[in-house]
Design a protein around this motif. Sequence first.
Motif, PDB file in Angstrom:
ATOM      1  N   HIS A  21       0.860  -1.183   0.000  1.00  0.00           N
ATOM      2  CA  HIS A  21       0.000   0.000   0.000  1.00  0.00           C
ATOM      3  C   HIS A  21       0.894   1.229   0.000  1.00  0.00           C
ATOM      4  O   HIS A  21       1.816   1.337   0.801  1.00  0.00           O
ATOM      5  N   VAL A  22       0.641   2.169  -0.943  1.00  0.00           N
ATOM      6  CA  VAL A  22       1.343   3.451  -0.900  1.00  0.00           C
ATOM      7  C   VAL A  22       0.729   4.293   0.216  1.00  0.00           C
ATOM      8  O   VAL A  22      -0.468   4.211   0.498  1.00  0.00           O
ATOM      9  N   ALA A  67       0.638  -9.047  13.776  1.00  0.00           N
ATOM     10  CA  ALA A  67      -0.564  -8.236  13.565  1.00  0.00           C
ATOM     11  C   ALA A  67      -0.155  -6.830  13.142  1.00  0.00           C
ATOM     12  O   ALA A  67       0.537  -6.122  13.871  1.00  0.00           O
ATOM     13  N   ILE A  68      -0.594  -6.423  11.964  1.00  0.00           N
ATOM     14  CA  ILE A  68      -0.140  -5.159  11.383  1.00  0.00           C
ATOM     15  C   ILE A  68      -1.282  -4.180  11.134  1.00  0.00           C
ATOM     16  O   ILE A  68      -1.080  -2.968  11.144  1.00  0.00           O
ATOM     17  N   GLN A  69      -2.507  -4.670  10.901  1.00  0.00           N
ATOM     18  CA  GLN A  69      -3.658  -3.779  10.739  1.00  0.00           C
ATOM     19  C   GLN A  69      -4.866  -4.356  11.462  1.00  0.00           C
ATOM     20  O   GLN A  69      -5.011  -5.567  11.596  1.00  0.00           O
ATOM     21  N   THR A  70      -5.735  -3.471  11.919  1.00  0.00           N
ATOM     22  CA  THR A  70      -6.847  -3.869  12.782  1.00  0.00           C
ATOM     23  C   THR A  70      -7.892  -4.699  12.052  1.00  0.00           C
ATOM     24  O   THR A  70      -8.090  -4.564  10.840  1.00  0.00           O
ATOM     25  N   GLY A  71      -8.596  -5.525  12.842  1.00  0.00           N
ATOM     26  CA  GLY A  71      -9.830  -6.140  12.381  1.00  0.00           C
ATOM     27  C   GLY A  71     -10.967  -5.165  12.636  1.00  0.00           C
ATOM     28  O   GLY A  71     -10.865  -4.255  13.459  1.00  0.00           O
ATOM     29  N   PRO A 101     -10.977  -9.257   8.980  1.00  0.00           N
ATOM     30  CA  PRO A 101     -10.254  -9.742  10.159  1.00  0.00           C
ATOM     31  C   PRO A 101      -8.975  -8.950  10.394  1.00  0.00           C
ATOM     32  O   PRO A 101      -8.591  -8.095   9.580  1.00  0.00           O
ATOM     33  N   VAL A 102      -8.318  -9.228  11.501  1.00  0.00           N
ATOM     34  CA  VAL A 102      -7.013  -8.636  11.778  1.00  0.00           C
ATOM     35  C   VAL A 102      -6.032  -9.108  10.706  1.00  0.00           C
ATOM     36  O   VAL A 102      -6.003 -10.288  10.352  1.00  0.00           O
ATOM     37  N   LEU A 103      -5.255  -8.180  10.165  1.00  0.00           N
ATOM     38  CA  LEU A 103      -4.247  -8.529   9.167  1.00  0.00           C
ATOM     39  C   LEU A 103      -2.966  -8.953   9.889  1.00  0.00           C
ATOM     40  O   LEU A 103      -2.350  -8.142  10.608  1.00  0.00           O
ATOM     41  N   VAL A 104      -2.567 -10.204   9.691  1.00  0.00           N
ATOM     42  CA  VAL A 104      -1.403 -10.759  10.375  1.00  0.00           C
ATOM     43  C   VAL A 104      -0.364 -11.161   9.336  1.00  0.00           C
ATOM     44  O   VAL A 104      -0.600 -12.047   8.508  1.00  0.00           O
ATOM     45  N   ASN A 105       0.789 -10.508   9.378  1.00  0.00           N
ATOM     46  CA  ASN A 105       1.893 -10.845   8.484  1.00  0.00           C
ATOM     47  C   ASN A 105       2.652 -12.061   9.004  1.00  0.00           C
ATOM     48  O   ASN A 105       2.996 -12.129  10.195  1.00  0.00           O
ATOM     49  N   SER A 117      -8.223  -0.870   8.673  1.00  0.00           N
ATOM     50  CA  SER A 117      -8.422  -2.287   8.339  1.00  0.00           C
ATOM     51  C   SER A 117      -8.213  -2.480   6.839  1.00  0.00           C
ATOM     52  O   SER A 117      -8.309  -1.530   6.057  1.00  0.00           O
ATOM     53  N   GLU A 118      -7.977  -3.727   6.436  1.00  0.00           N
ATOM     54  CA  GLU A 118      -7.574  -4.029   5.049  1.00  0.00           C
ATOM     55  C   GLU A 118      -8.020  -5.437   4.701  1.00  0.00           C
ATOM     56  O   GLU A 118      -7.752  -6.368   5.440  1.00  0.00           O
ATOM     57  N   ASP A 119      -8.739  -5.585   3.583  1.00  0.00           N
ATOM     58  CA  ASP A 119      -9.234  -6.932   3.286  1.00  0.00           C
ATOM     59  C   ASP A 119      -8.164  -7.849   2.701  1.00  0.00           C
ATOM     60  O   ASP A 119      -8.429  -9.023   2.425  1.00  0.00           O
TER      61      ASP A 119
END
Length: 392
Positions: free
Chosen positions: A164-165, A180-184, A298-302, A334-336
């Motif tokens: 993402h820019v 965990a990098i972005q919220t759910g 959901p929570v974005l988990v790398n 959040s991010e899908d």
Amino acid sequence: MKQELLEKLTQKQERIIEIRRYLHAHPELSFQEENTAKYIAAFYADKACDVQTNVGGHGIVATIDSGKPGRTLAIRADFDALPIQEETGLPFASQNFGVMHACGHDGHTAYMLILAETLIEMKDQFTGKVVVLHQPAEETPPGGAIGMIRDGCLDGVDHVLGIHVMSTMPTGEIAYREGAIQTGRASFKVKITGRGGHGSSPHMANDAIVAASEFIVALQTIISRRLNPFDVGSITVGSFDGKGSFNVIKDAVVLEGDVRAMTEATRTLIEKEIRRLLDGLAVMFGITYDLDYENDYPVLVNDVALTEFVAKALQEAAMDEVTTITRCEPQPPSEDFAYYAKERPSCFFYVGAMPADGIFYPHHHPKFDINEASLLIAAKAMGTLVADYTQK
């Protein structure tokens, strides 16, 4: 291969910008991206790759097969816009009233198309497959990722990468983080019903506005008194529909709100406590309520190992345009892309896109813009990862 790839991308920088500007001028809302999808499909029409259209709606999947055995890497770019009236004054500003690329998805698609074209030209130099995911509808639940997954876009895929820019990050900076990098996210809509009446006789009514106001204040005690202080969560009531006459007691009001959390356990706890507060409100004020509560992204988990690979590969790459590679803090939105990360080990990272003069507006702002130099950086960063992944 990697050096040749980076040189080719540099030579194509103007085309990346040209594509971005065309897409910026012709934005389409989530689930309505018919013309954008046609544009993307047409770009691949004469290229040596397999293209699937109408994947999960308007999604497009381009598979670049080296013809040699190896792993399969998916790389994703979204292409929907937002219901915002643009105020940038750019010569290539949106031509569609009330619709704007105010999040950078036009740039994501532009860099990805040229990167894909270049990988197709060089596919005899790598192993395995690269699957390019052009995804619609990132901005609006249930999102485009889940539909593409259901239609099989991850079949045979080993790992997924996304960029993402970020207008809030200096151009030249790349940021990453494992875990965990972005919220759910969740959203709710609740109708609180009391009994209407005359403002002069409140004892003969049951004021829904008073009950709803108590509920809004009490909501914040979930964050301050129900969550562990080390957990991350937020609740926002963004809409309170209580408009009426000054001397009439409303019989019903409607509230709409937003929930964010950094773990699924926290998101579940917040929902439980919201329902508990409403049950108590019904007893306390003698009201009734109807609740529509929806958990979406959901929570974005790398993935830890893949993120380590990303960081190392980027740090070792010779990209003159990159000034800093840093481990960042988690991001509140959040991010899908999170749906891909639930299915396959994945990594989502960020490329700085702050305008050169340092004056920037946040994502989803009517004056949002990016430094177009960031698009070549995004292409080179993702190209570097593809090269290392397919050769090592």
